[in-house]
Write a protein that holds these residues in place. Sequence first.
Motif, PDB file in Angstrom:
ATOM      1  N   THR A 399       1.903   4.845   3.817  1.00 16.71           N
ATOM      2  CA  THR A 399       0.883   4.199   2.983  1.00 16.71           C
ATOM      3  C   THR A 399      -0.491   4.824   3.207  1.00 16.71           C
ATOM      4  O   THR A 399      -1.303   4.915   2.270  1.00 16.71           O
ATOM      5  CB  THR A 399       0.844   2.692   3.269  1.00 16.71           C
ATOM      6  OG1 THR A 399       2.152   2.146   3.116  1.00 16.71           O
ATOM      7  CG2 THR A 399      -0.103   1.975   2.318  1.00 16.71           C
ATOM      8  N   ALA A 400      -0.768   5.269   4.425  1.00 13.56           N
ATOM      9  CA  ALA A 400      -2.039   5.954   4.686  1.00 13.56           C
ATOM     10  C   ALA A 400      -2.143   7.234   3.865  1.00 13.56           C
ATOM     11  O   ALA A 400      -3.225   7.580   3.365  1.00 13.56           O
ATOM     12  CB  ALA A 400      -2.180   6.261   6.172  1.00 13.56           C
ATOM     13  N   ARG A 402      -0.678   7.671   0.965  1.00 16.94           N
ATOM     14  CA  ARG A 402      -0.941   7.210  -0.408  1.00 16.94           C
ATOM     15  C   ARG A 402      -2.422   6.888  -0.598  1.00 16.94           C
ATOM     16  O   ARG A 402      -3.011   7.201  -1.636  1.00 16.94           O
ATOM     17  CB  ARG A 402      -0.100   5.966  -0.701  1.00 16.94           C
ATOM     18  CG  ARG A 402       1.398   6.220  -0.822  1.00 16.94           C
ATOM     19  CD  ARG A 402       2.124   4.953  -1.200  1.00 16.94           C
ATOM     20  NE  ARG A 402       3.581   5.166  -1.284  1.00 16.94           N
ATOM     21  CZ  ARG A 402       4.479   4.381  -0.731  1.00 16.94           C
ATOM     22  NH1 ARG A 402       4.101   3.309  -0.054  1.00 16.94           N
ATOM     23  NH2 ARG A 402       5.769   4.645  -0.860  1.00 16.94           N
ATOM     24  N   HIS A 403      -3.020   6.260   0.403  1.00 17.64           N
ATOM     25  CA  HIS A 403      -4.435   5.908   0.313  1.00 17.64           C
ATOM     26  C   HIS A 403      -5.298   7.165   0.252  1.00 17.64           C
ATOM     27  O   HIS A 403      -6.204   7.282  -0.584  1.00 17.64           O
ATOM     28  CB  HIS A 403      -4.835   5.045   1.514  1.00 17.64           C
ATOM     29  CG  HIS A 403      -6.269   4.664   1.522  1.00 17.64           C
ATOM     30  ND1 HIS A 403      -7.158   5.133   2.481  1.00 17.64           N
ATOM     31  CD2 HIS A 403      -7.001   3.881   0.689  1.00 17.64           C
ATOM     32  CE1 HIS A 403      -8.356   4.637   2.238  1.00 17.64           C
ATOM     33  NE2 HIS A 403      -8.290   3.870   1.167  1.00 17.64           N
ATOM     34  N   CYS A 404      -4.998   8.109   1.126  1.00 21.22           N
ATOM     35  CA  CYS A 404      -5.730   9.381   1.152  1.00 21.22           C
ATOM     36  C   CYS A 404      -5.629  10.086  -0.195  1.00 21.22           C
ATOM     37  O   CYS A 404      -6.625  10.571  -0.747  1.00 21.22           O
ATOM     38  CB  CYS A 404      -5.159  10.249   2.270  1.00 21.22           C
ATOM     39  SG  CYS A 404      -5.735  11.963   2.291  1.00 21.22           S
ATOM     40  N   ALA A 415      -5.760   3.214  -4.458  1.00 18.49           N
ATOM     41  CA  ALA A 415      -6.411   3.221  -3.152  1.00 18.49           C
ATOM     42  C   ALA A 415      -6.587   1.804  -2.628  1.00 18.49           C
ATOM     43  O   ALA A 415      -6.334   1.523  -1.446  1.00 18.49           O
ATOM     44  CB  ALA A 415      -7.762   3.932  -3.238  1.00 18.49           C
ATOM     45  N   ALA A 418      -3.180   0.375  -1.530  1.00 17.19           N
ATOM     46  CA  ALA A 418      -2.726   0.950  -0.259  1.00 17.19           C
ATOM     47  C   ALA A 418      -3.519   0.378   0.908  1.00 17.19           C
ATOM     48  O   ALA A 418      -2.949   0.011   1.944  1.00 17.19           O
ATOM     49  CB  ALA A 418      -2.850   2.472  -0.297  1.00 17.19           C
ATOM     50  N   LEU A 419      -4.828   0.290   0.746  1.00 18.86           N
ATOM     51  CA  LEU A 419      -5.665  -0.211   1.840  1.00 18.86           C
ATOM     52  C   LEU A 419      -5.373  -1.683   2.115  1.00 18.86           C
ATOM     53  O   LEU A 419      -5.372  -2.117   3.273  1.00 18.86           O
ATOM     54  CB  LEU A 419      -7.138  -0.011   1.498  1.00 18.86           C
ATOM     55  CG  LEU A 419      -8.122  -0.164   2.664  1.00 18.86           C
ATOM     56  CD1 LEU A 419      -7.775   0.795   3.805  1.00 18.86           C
ATOM     57  CD2 LEU A 419      -9.545   0.093   2.185  1.00 18.86           C
ATOM     58  N   GLU A 436      -8.257   4.754   8.010  1.00 17.96           N
ATOM     59  CA  GLU A 436      -8.300   4.680   6.551  1.00 17.96           C
ATOM     60  C   GLU A 436      -9.499   3.878   6.057  1.00 17.96           C
ATOM     61  O   GLU A 436     -10.027   4.150   4.972  1.00 17.96           O
ATOM     62  CB  GLU A 436      -6.988   4.117   6.015  1.00 17.96           C
ATOM     63  CG  GLU A 436      -5.795   5.041   6.252  1.00 17.96           C
ATOM     64  CD  GLU A 436      -6.052   6.474   5.808  1.00 17.96           C
ATOM     65  OE1 GLU A 436      -6.430   6.684   4.640  1.00 17.96           O
ATOM     66  OE2 GLU A 436      -5.891   7.396   6.644  1.00 17.96           O
ATOM     67  N   ALA A 440     -12.354   5.346   3.567  1.00 15.93           N
ATOM     68  CA  ALA A 440     -12.894   4.626   2.416  1.00 15.93           C
ATOM     69  C   ALA A 440     -14.371   4.276   2.599  1.00 15.93           C
ATOM     70  O   ALA A 440     -14.944   3.574   1.759  1.00 15.93           O
ATOM     71  CB  ALA A 440     -12.093   3.355   2.183  1.00 15.93           C
TER      72      ALA A 440
END
Length: 517
Positions: A399-400, A402-404, A415, A418-419, A436, A440
């Motif tokens: 998931t990190a 995906r966030h990136c 984003a 995911a966060l 993360e 952000a």
Amino acid sequence: MTMLDRCTRALALIAGSVMCSYALATVQPSAPPAPPLGVTQSPPSGPLGDLYARIRRALTHADQGEPEAARQVLDAVVVDPVFSTLQPAHQRELLSMNAVLAWEDDDTARAAELMRAATAADGNDPDDWYRLAILELQLGYRSRASQQMVAFVKRWPSLVNNLDRMLMTDLLVRGEPLAEDRVALMDALFDAGWNDNGRGVDDIWRELALLHLARDDRDRAASVIAGIGDPLAIVKIRSDLRFDPLITAVEQLPSPEAAAAAEVERLRALRAEQPERIDLAADLGTALLVAGRDAEALTESEAVLAAIESAEDPSGFLAFDERIWVLNNKAIALRRAGRFDEAAAQLEYAGKLSENGGDNVSQRLNLGSFLCEVGRPADALRVIEPVSDMSGYGLMVQTAVRHCAALQLDDAAGAAQALAYLYDQRADSREIVVAELLRASDIERAATELVRSLEDPATRAQALESVQQFRTPVPLPANAALEANRATLLARPDVQAAIAQVGRVLRPGVFDVTGID
């Protein structure tokens, strides 16, 4: 990354129950024992003779590859009243054989029942105790498994370095931190001189010392840390105020830099003695990277991989699956040299290889993280989306990524989603959440999570490690803002105060090797 951290990381990433592949050096867990001596002699008459005839029939079925038939006969034999008249050693052999047959038939509960009976009949076989510990763990009885291993270690300390690395990591890492049986196992392993067959387990001893300090047993704690030589474990000790009551013992530890150099030489010597062991090659490469000797790490990794490639029969190598970490080391060395495409290629190749007998989760996730951090978000998603069968921690890593990627692709909704997941599951890894949040630019919440981690004794060591001023490579392109935000975070008065309450920030001249660095 300490020498046990690599196994811990793999175990944390991969979901699933314990497998039957934990091997003891004496025999494989699935190897049946020899038949009782009396069975091969002239059979007696009467009920005992009939029992021996049935035992011979079971052995014949087993020899002919008919395990179900063998098991059916033995199931009846071991409950026959005449069975109790056999010598204890013979009862043990038959019960153990029956347990193995049940185990191979995936009847784990029955296998454990029979193996418990085998050890009760005659507790003189180390393999039975070892098998029983694995069976108890498979059934979810972690405490029982630890107790079986304590009995094993205390009775056969000379076999302690034959124990399977993943099994011991499972028992020591996944167990309840303060559970008495877990502490008892750690103590028994320490007293037996366990060092994971030369690979080193100093971070386990660091934790054991903390457990004894919490019980106000300073003498035991001091004796436990006295032999620690892992540079990263030493940084954890020196930065943690909980170790201040052991100031004399702590001052006698080498500096992280000296420890890193000594660790390289120790592992070089072991490699020279046991060149067939790929695990030692992986550990030597990691030690070189910790010491900042990147060119040597690259040379070492390439030499090992070339030897594997040129070997006519790879079965001559031991711990063959550890080549994925040799490839990971090579990728780190290439990444530090700015050779990003080559580093990615090493991780992509490693991701196609086996990890502990299954799909490689570790390097596929490492590759996804790396691709995103070098500014290739679409490629990162392509790599990590098919990865499955992960633990909660593995899902956090996925998931990190995906966030990136979402941040780079201007996908605000992705984003945020995911966060939100990371924040909800932060118990699986506050370090990932902090990173993360910094990515952000949410420094306020990152500070809150870091302070909570420092305040919690269970996560304090990892939180303190995350604030140390280790040597670091040049940040990857997509991490520049994250690292700037990290500097802002660590300069905050509330964060500085929280660190000072529980530890101190050091500037060790070594690298803290994790993931792809």
